[in-house]
Write a protein that holds these residues in place. Sequence first.
Motif, short mmCIF file in Angstrom:
data_model
loop_
_atom_site.label_atom_id
_atom_site.label_comp_id
_atom_site.label_asym_id
_atom_site.label_seq_id
_atom_site.Cartn_x
_atom_site.Cartn_y
_atom_site.Cartn_z
N SER A 1 0.90 -1.17 0.02
CA SER A 1 0.04 0.10 0.00
C SER A 1 0.76 1.38 0.01
CB SER A 1 -0.86 -0.03 1.32
OG SER A 1 -1.52 1.39 1.55
N MET A 2 0.49 2.17 -1.04
CA MET A 2 1.16 3.44 -0.97
C MET A 2 1.23 4.18 0.23
SD MET A 2 1.07 4.80 -4.79
CE MET A 2 1.60 6.21 -4.69
N LYS A 3 0.09 4.08 1.22
CA LYS A 3 -0.28 4.89 2.11
C LYS A 3 0.74 4.50 3.38
CE LYS A 3 -4.98 6.27 1.34
NZ LYS A 3 -4.96 5.66 -0.01
N GLU A 4 1.03 3.40 3.35
CA GLU A 4 1.71 2.93 4.50
C GLU A 4 3.29 2.41 4.15
OE1 GLU A 4 -1.50 1.37 4.09
OE2 GLU A 4 -2.40 2.44 5.46
N CYS A 5 3.47 2.27 2.83
CA CYS A 5 4.79 1.86 2.49
C CYS A 5 5.18 2.80 1.44
CB CYS A 5 4.72 0.56 1.62
SG CYS A 5 4.03 -0.75 2.98
N ASP A 6 6.61 2.77 1.04
CA ASP A 6 7.23 3.76 0.24
C ASP A 6 7.34 3.02 -1.21
OD1 ASP A 6 8.93 5.31 -1.38
OD2 ASP A 6 10.30 5.77 0.41
N VAL A 7 6.79 3.57 -2.28
CA VAL A 7 6.62 2.90 -3.50
C VAL A 7 8.12 2.84 -4.04
CG1 VAL A 7 6.24 5.11 -4.83
CG2 VAL A 7 5.51 2.72 -5.75
N ASN A 8 8.94 3.54 -3.82
CA ASN A 8 10.40 3.56 -4.30
C ASN A 8 10.93 2.39 -3.90
OD1 ASN A 8 10.49 5.93 -5.67
ND2 ASN A 8 10.48 7.05 -3.71
N ASP A 9 10.50 1.79 -2.65
CA ASP A 9 11.25 0.60 -2.33
C ASP A 9 10.83 -0.60 -3.32
OD1 ASP A 9 11.99 1.84 0.03
OD2 ASP A 9 10.78 0.72 1.18
N VAL A 10 9.84 -0.65 -4.02
CA VAL A 10 9.41 -1.87 -5.16
C VAL A 10 10.54 -1.93 -5.89
CG1 VAL A 10 8.11 -2.45 -6.71
CG2 VAL A 10 7.05 -1.64 -4.35
N GLY A 11 10.95 -0.45 -6.52
CA GLY A 11 12.23 -0.55 -7.61
C GLY A 11 13.69 -1.34 -7.18
N LYS A 12 13.60 -1.59 -5.80
CA LYS A 12 14.86 -2.15 -5.17
C LYS A 12 14.64 -3.71 -5.09
CE LYS A 12 15.76 2.16 -2.64
NZ LYS A 12 15.69 2.69 -1.39
N PHE A 13 13.52 -4.13 -5.37
CA PHE A 13 13.23 -5.56 -5.20
C PHE A 13 13.47 -6.34 -6.58
CE2 PHE A 13 9.54 -4.36 -2.23
CZ PHE A 13 10.64 -4.05 -1.04
N THR A 14 14.72 -6.55 -6.82
CA THR A 14 15.09 -6.94 -7.98
C THR A 14 14.93 -8.28 -8.50
OG1 THR A 14 17.02 -7.31 -7.11
CG2 THR A 14 17.16 -5.26 -8.41
N ASN A 15 14.45 -9.36 -7.54
CA ASN A 15 14.28 -10.63 -7.67
C ASN A 15 12.52 -10.80 -7.63
OD1 ASN A 15 16.82 -12.15 -7.81
ND2 ASN A 15 17.22 -11.35 -5.88
N LEU A 16 11.86 -9.69 -7.78
CA LEU A 16 10.53 -9.80 -7.56
C LEU A 16 9.72 -10.55 -8.59
CD1 LEU A 16 8.46 -8.74 -5.03
CD2 LEU A 16 7.98 -6.75 -6.64
N GLN A 17 8.86 -11.46 -8.39
CA GLN A 17 8.18 -12.18 -9.15
C GLN A 17 6.78 -11.96 -9.51
OE1 GLN A 17 9.16 -16.10 -8.75
NE2 GLN A 17 11.25 -15.92 -9.54
N LYS A 18 6.18 -11.80 -8.08
CA LYS A 18 4.51 -11.23 -7.88
C LYS A 18 4.35 -10.27 -7.04
CE LYS A 18 0.34 -13.81 -7.08
NZ LYS A 18 -0.26 -15.03 -6.51
N LEU A 19 3.65 -9.08 -7.55
CA LEU A 19 3.48 -8.17 -6.70
C LEU A 19 1.91 -7.83 -6.62
CD1 LEU A 19 4.32 -5.50 -5.01
CD2 LEU A 19 4.57 -4.41 -7.62
N THR A 20 1.19 -7.47 -5.72
CA THR A 20 -0.13 -7.14 -5.38
C THR A 20 -0.15 -5.87 -4.62
OG1 THR A 20 -0.79 -9.49 -5.11
CG2 THR A 20 -2.43 -7.79 -4.33
N VAL A 21 -0.67 -4.78 -5.33
CA VAL A 21 -0.92 -3.39 -4.78
C VAL A 21 -2.35 -3.43 -4.47
CG1 VAL A 21 -0.87 -1.02 -5.37
CG2 VAL A 21 1.08 -2.64 -6.16
N ARG A 22 -2.46 -2.86 -3.22
CA ARG A 22 -3.94 -2.70 -2.72
C ARG A 22 -4.23 -1.36 -2.31
NH1 ARG A 22 -8.12 -6.13 -1.58
NH2 ARG A 22 -6.94 -8.04 -2.10
N ASP A 23 -5.23 -0.60 -2.76
CA ASP A 23 -5.49 0.80 -1.86
C ASP A 23 -7.20 0.70 -1.88
OD1 ASP A 23 -5.51 3.39 -1.32
OD2 ASP A 23 -4.35 4.05 -2.70
#
Length: 551
Positions: free
Chosen positions: A348-370
């Motif tokens: 969630s953008m409200k509780e997390c920093d979206v810029n952190d997602v760009g650092k998850f270089t091994n990420l395979q599955k992402l669910t964004v909820r707002d």
Amino acid sequence: ITEDMKNLAYELLKKCAGLPLAIIVLGGLLAVNEWKTIHEKINLHFSDKSDVSKVLALSYDDLPWHLKPCFLYLSSFPEDAEIPATKVLYMWIAEGFVLLNAYDKEREISVEEVAKQFLTELVNRGMVQVRFNLSGKIKSYHLHDLMRDLCVSKALQESFLSILNIQQDNETENCSASMAIKVKSNCKIRRLSLYRNVIPSLKASRRTLVHLRTLMSFGGVEWELKHFQSMFKDYKFLRVLKLENLLDMTENLPKSVGDLVHLRFLSLADSRFNGLPQSMGNLVCMEFLDLLVKSYVKVTMPNVLWKMKRLRYLRLPYKFDIKERFHGGWKKLRLETLKNLRTLRNFSMKECDVNDVGKFTNLQKLTVRDNFGPIELDIFWQLAEFNLKHLRSFSFYFGNFLCSWTECELSKMSIYPHSCKLFISGEIERLPEHKSLPQQLRKLVLHNSRLKEDPMPILEELKNLVSLVLMDAFLGKEMVCSAGGFPQLKHLLFGGLYDLEEWRAAEGAVPHLSQLGISSCPKLRVAPSHVSTYDGRDEIFEEEKKCLILP
């Protein structure tokens, strides 16, 4: 097939006594062995009479060494249980059953991929049965009753597992569906499954549980805070801890959970813990963490997850506040160090920093909820800039039943250029043109949209759409698809379209669709002739659960 092979097949089939499961398992054995070898083994160990249990036992004996503990681990789950696919793989990984060899490392094959290969082999051998989701991916596994009896029997026989279950008169036993064996007081129990109210027996068995590595709690177990404090103190070698569906537990998780420094798997799914302790930062070996408590519970969380640098799977609560140890600290949940993450759910953008997602270089599955306004659709612009080369599944959940959407707001989503799934809850004034929606959209769920205009002329232009779910999404009487519409659509569900009377499709429309799932569409009488209908209540219910998050 030669005449000798036909004769062998006939002799082998007689041993199966007409039981489909035995025939499937036998087919799995024949697929990986010489037919003559299997015939000789059966004749060597079995009598002339058919004995299905021995055919099934042979399937276990034939397993390679690395698959036997994986199979036995499935006996931890209750009879008829649906075993979540992702969770059981990470349990195997946490237990150390899945290891990478030099070949895997050289080809950069992940431990998750190897675990999936193990499970696929069990499926191919007919020992595990699977259920699929709408998109055709494996959702869960289960064991046939006879196969589970074999699994439990072998697990108890090899002291692999203990199951505590109150039978009657408060008598505690090791049990399976068809057998019961007394708990041996001198046995070092390493894996324990709890059914019903067995907590009092844990205290009595403390001496035999000091080496416990896996503890799973299933329905009916009544926990109190003192039980957790004792457990976290005594069972310091735990690697897997499953504390799900604990509805009576409305306390904070005790700080002594931080003493379980070997813990690699922790699931609190569907429980009611309302706070997590600062000491969770000690759990630096954690690889799988599921914090999705009941959707109506707001969790107070410490800002310590960034210390779990080995995390590969993280599911956050729907609603949480961040508890800072010091004033003036981070206002958002720190995740920037979790570079090993493969799956991140409920970001969630409200509780997390979206810029952190760009650092998850091994990420395979992402669910964004707002789900709670105001909805921040700018996330599409930011995520489009990240180079997540391993990302395979991207899902967005936006809105709730109180939300309303304008055509302009929805158009902001068009910037996202990659494959994705989109779940939108709330009333929609009017759909934007198809060019103003994500062009690589694979799945679309519209919930409580209450559209007045037929959505099909716009949605049918989404060339990559595979799955479409409409729940209380249209108020009209007729929907029409034109020739060439929905060229890739394979799954279509209608739910709560109370006024819909006709859905017509021109020749050449929806060429890959063969079935339409329907729930609560009482007036629907006309559908395309090449599309059969079925009761879609279960699937609609599952989709609705994902969208119904109360503000």
